[in-house]
Structures are given as C-alpha cells and as structure tokens.
Scaffold this active site. Structure first.
Site, PDB file in Angstrom:
ATOM      1  N   TYR A 159      15.499  50.559 -38.576  1.00  0.00           N
ATOM      2  CA  TYR A 159      16.478  49.706 -39.246  1.00  0.00           C
ATOM      3  C   TYR A 159      17.883  49.883 -38.678  1.00  0.00           C
ATOM      4  O   TYR A 159      18.808  49.179 -39.081  1.00  0.00           O
ATOM      5  CB  TYR A 159      16.493  50.003 -40.748  1.00  0.00           C
ATOM      6  N   LYS A 235       5.134  60.418 -40.182  1.00  0.00           N
ATOM      7  CA  LYS A 235       4.042  60.129 -39.252  1.00  0.00           C
ATOM      8  C   LYS A 235       4.200  61.039 -38.030  1.00  0.00           C
ATOM      9  O   LYS A 235       4.085  60.621 -36.880  1.00  0.00           O
ATOM     10  CB  LYS A 235       4.080  58.642 -38.856  1.00  0.00           C
ATOM     11  N   ASP A 335       0.281  57.393 -43.709  1.00  0.00           N
ATOM     12  CA  ASP A 335      -0.866  56.552 -44.044  1.00  0.00           C
ATOM     13  C   ASP A 335      -1.728  57.190 -45.122  1.00  0.00           C
ATOM     14  O   ASP A 335      -2.245  56.507 -46.012  1.00  0.00           O
ATOM     15  CB  ASP A 335      -1.693  56.233 -42.792  1.00  0.00           C
ATOM     16  N   ASP A 359      10.281  51.901 -47.057  1.00  0.00           N
ATOM     17  CA  ASP A 359      10.153  50.483 -47.376  1.00  0.00           C
ATOM     18  C   ASP A 359       8.732  50.180 -47.836  1.00  0.00           C
ATOM     19  O   ASP A 359       8.501  49.540 -48.877  1.00  0.00           O
ATOM     20  CB  ASP A 359      10.512  49.663 -46.140  1.00  0.00           C
TER      21      ASP A 359
END
Length: 470
Positions: A159, A235, A335, A359
């Site tokens: 972002y 991640k 995930d 988000d």
C-alpha cells in the site's frame, strides 16, 4: 489557521497533545467528512446518536462542536479537488476526526483517498475491533466466539504505492537494473526475458521502525485492556526478509521493551516443562519443546538447546506459573490464520499484521459477525495523537439518498473515537444501545432480510431507536 472553504464552528477548542497525552476539552472541535454515496444518509443518523450519547452521559457538560471538511466526489464537484490540502491541514490541526465512505477517482491521480490521508498524517495503525452483537445474522455457527482487535500496519507493504505499470519508464528502469545487476534474480521474473515491457513491477517495503511502532501500539493496547495474547500474522515462510522480518522484529521489540509483562509462546512451553519437572535436562526440554528435534541437524539442535537455555533464564521472573498471567506473544502464517479464525476464533485476541494481510483479515472477520456494514475502523498515530475514524465499507451509490443502509459502521467508528478521546461513558452507552436495539430486532434492510421476525426500519429510524435505547 485560515481556511478557504472550511467554516470553523463559533465555539469549541482543538484537541491537543500535552506531555505525550491526548488533552480533550469538554467542548472539542471535531472535523468530519460526510462521505459520498450513502455517506450523507449514514452521517446524518450517526451524528445524532453520538451527540445524544454525549449529552445523556455527561448531563450536557460536554459537547462536540462539529466542523465539516471536504474530500471525495463531493469535494471534486464543489472545488475541483478530490482532497484539498486544507482538509488535511484541518485534521492535522484539530487532531481527531471522523469520516464517511469516500469515492476514489478512477484512472490517474490519487490511488486511494483513504490511503492518501493515512500517509499524509502518518496514521500508522489501522485499528479494527471485531466483536459480535447478539442477534446479528452470521454465516458461522458460533460468531459469539469472535472478539478480536486487528492492528494493521497502515503505511508500508504494497500500500506504500511503489507500483509501476508495465512498459512505463519506471518499470523498465527497475527491470533493467535487476537484469544487469542481479541477473540471478531477473530469472525469477518469469516472462521478463521475452517481453520486459509487459511486466508490471511492485515493491513491498517493510521496515524495522514501522514494525516496532505498530507492535508497541498493539502491546500497549493489549496491556491496557487486559487482552490475553498478541498474534503476529505474516507470510514469512515465503517472504522471509519482509514478512519474516516483521515477525522477528515484532518478537524482538516485545521481549526487549516489555520483558516483565510478556512471554512468547515457545518460552511458555519451555517454562511449563520446567515447572512440571524441575530436574528436566536442557536436551529433554528441547525435545519436548520442539517435537522435530531428533530429526534436526547438529547445528539446528544446538540452536534449540540455546533457545531453551535462554527460556530457563526467565524462571526467576516467569517461572512457577507466573507466565500464565502475562501477555502471550505468538505468531501464525497468514493463510493458516484465515482458516483458523473460522475454525477456532477463541484462540485469537489481538492481531498485529502487515497492511495487505490486515486488509484481508479484518474484512473476513467482519463477515463472521454480520458484515462490513457494522465494521468500524480507526487510523491512528499514537505518537502525535492524530486519529481519523471511518466507515470501513464503500459508498454504495445505488442506495444514495434512500435512507436505507445500515449506519452501524460510522456509529461504531464514532464509539471508537469517543473511547479514544477518553469519553468512555458515552462510548459504553452506544455499545449498550446498539446491542439492545438489535436484540429488539429493530434493524435496517441488510439484517432484516436475514432475521426472522425483524422490524425493518430506515437509516434515520434506526438512529431514533438507538437514541431511545441510550
């Protein structure tokens, strides 16, 4: 400060920061943006609820003096500017504000007005509490188990806007540099060898300082409100030097600055093993802490034993079960987290994560407790005190001026704002009134169509019911 288009109210004073603490007068001036699309409808309802909660909680001793500022489609129609500088200046000067949903211009220009405001004021925390109100229709069996607060880093990650269109001079410069200076890495640009001008490029910055200030804010919040754990969501198994570094920097900050108040999950395993068996050897503790110990290399085993030795040094302060009363710091892969917040939400409390993960997570969690229509959000810089609270949903232009949509997102964002200002009684009153109104099955169309026996009301009527239940 003088403004061209903004009209400051006749009364009221600005919110200030004194010795690092937010100083809120009894009559603060609060900038607000109505928003586009359904924004005017939901703002008109929400402001009445906030004013009524303040009036009833403080017997008219306190009052908000609202000051309208402009951004989005409405601003562009009025002034030919999607985000006037004086709007940013007003939020900066008066420190705390609130906004409805904004239209982001399609095509060239500002990529997102919301992102622009966050970056201009360095609002590095996107705070998204997610809690279930009894009776709200939900797609999961036990939405009442969801009670989480997401701390989403707001200024870095993808972002940050370092994103270059395929074939642009910027993209070609980056790709050429990689091709010439880092040829091994250029091979990973799968189709770049054939058509470099058809490859878009994005850069994902993640910094130690950005991570640390987010983690510090999350820990301070968790300690202040007696939350049980903070989960660093990342991640890092794939992006080892951005998301993986976020994880490592988060742990390091927690154990360096809050050592007497926190315990990591792996430290808790080491301490628990020692509490249960004081004569346990370091190696046996290592085997119990990490079940894969015996299949590791000699070097890996040495690292685990060193970790155990470091953990055992905490016995004087954390042993004897004392760690059980401390804030738990743990982490999980992004995930897997998206799966587990569905299957075992009770194991998550405060979540600290990067921009993109945050988000995804905050919207997915909102769906579990009734949808983004009642999901509030705040964008905060805890160092300067600046904060803008906001509706987290879009503008829904097809429902504009129909007095139809759920104003819950702005109302609950107002509740967050009041709590941030220290007006806890008014914030609590809004939460209680909202819970009571929903329990009475007085709801807008989005809930009514999913609730048996519900009374469907307009946006303005929903506000009336809330005010009656304050």
């Amino acid at each position: 400060m003088k403004f061209d288009h903004i009209r400051p109210p006749a009364g009221g004073e600005p919110v200030t920061l004194q010795n690092g603490t937010l100083a809120v007068p009894d009559h603060p001036i609060i900038p607000f943006i109505r928003g586009d699309g359904t924004g005017p409808d939901i703002w008109a309802a929400s402001v009445r609820v906030m004013d009524a909660a303040v009036e009833k909680s403080y017997d008219r001793r306190r009052k908000i003096h609202w000051m309208e500022v402009y951004a989005g489609e409405d601003s562009f129609r009025r002034f030919g500017d999607w985000l006037p500088q004086e709007t940013v200046d007003a939020f900066s000067e008066f420190r705390v504000g609130i906004k409805g949903p904004l239209t982001t211009p399609v095509g060239k220009g500002i990529r997102s007005l919301n992102v622009a405001l966050r970056q201009m004021l360095d609002l590095y925390v996107c705070l998204r509490p997610v809690k279930y109100f009894s009776g709200v229709p939900s797609p999961v069996k036990h939405p009442e188990k969801v009670d989480m607060v997401v701390f989403r880093e707001n200024t870095e990650d993808i972002y940050a806007g370092i994103d270059y269109q395929a074939g642009s001079p910027e993209a070609m410069k980056v790709l050429t540099f990689i091709k010439e200076q880092l040829p091994k890495d250029f091979k990973k640009v799968r189709f770049g060898l054939d058509a470099m001008d058809m490859v878009g490029v994005g850069i994902k910055p993640v910094s130690a300082l950005g991570t640390e200030r987010l983690m510090r804010a999350a820990i301070d919040y968790a300690l202040r409100f007696n939350r049980k754990s903070i989960n660093l969501v990342h991640k890092g198994n794939i992006m080892k030097f951005t998301e993986g570094a976020f994880r490592d920097w988060g742990y390091a900050l927690a154990t360096r600055e809050y050592r007497d108040k926190v315990v990591t999950q792996r430290e808790s395993w080491i301490l628990d093993n020692a509490d249960r068996n004081p004569n346990l050897s370091v190696e046996d503790n290592a085997k119990m802490t990490d079940p894969g110990y015996e299949t590791m290399t000699v070097e890996q085993q040495a690292e685990i034993r060193l970790e155990v030795e470091r953990g055992l040094r905490l016995m004087p302060t954390h042993g004897g079960g004392r760690w059980k009363k401390m804030l738990m710091i743990k982490d999980s892969i992004a995930d897997v987290t998206l799966q587990q917040v569905l299957t075992r939400p009770e194991e998550f409390d405060v979540i600290a994560t990067l921009n993109l993960n945050g988000d995804y997570l905050s919207d997915a969690l909102a769906a579990q407790v009734g949808g983004i229509g009642i999901a509030p959000g705040g964008n905060i810089n805890y160092a300067t005190g600046h904060a803008i609270f906001e509706a987290t949903h879009g503008t829904a232009p097809k429902y504009a001026n129909l007095d139809k949509v759920n104003p819950g997102s702005v109302i609950l964002s107002g509740e967050m704002m009041l709590r941030y200002m220290g007006w806890v009684e008014a914030a609590d009153a809004i939460i209680a009134a909202l819970g009571k109104t929903i329990a009475q099955k007085i709801v807008t169309y989005d809930f009514a169509r999913l609730m048996e026996g519900a009374k469907e009301v307009r946006t303005s009527e929903f506000a009336n019911a809330l005010i009656a239940n304050l």
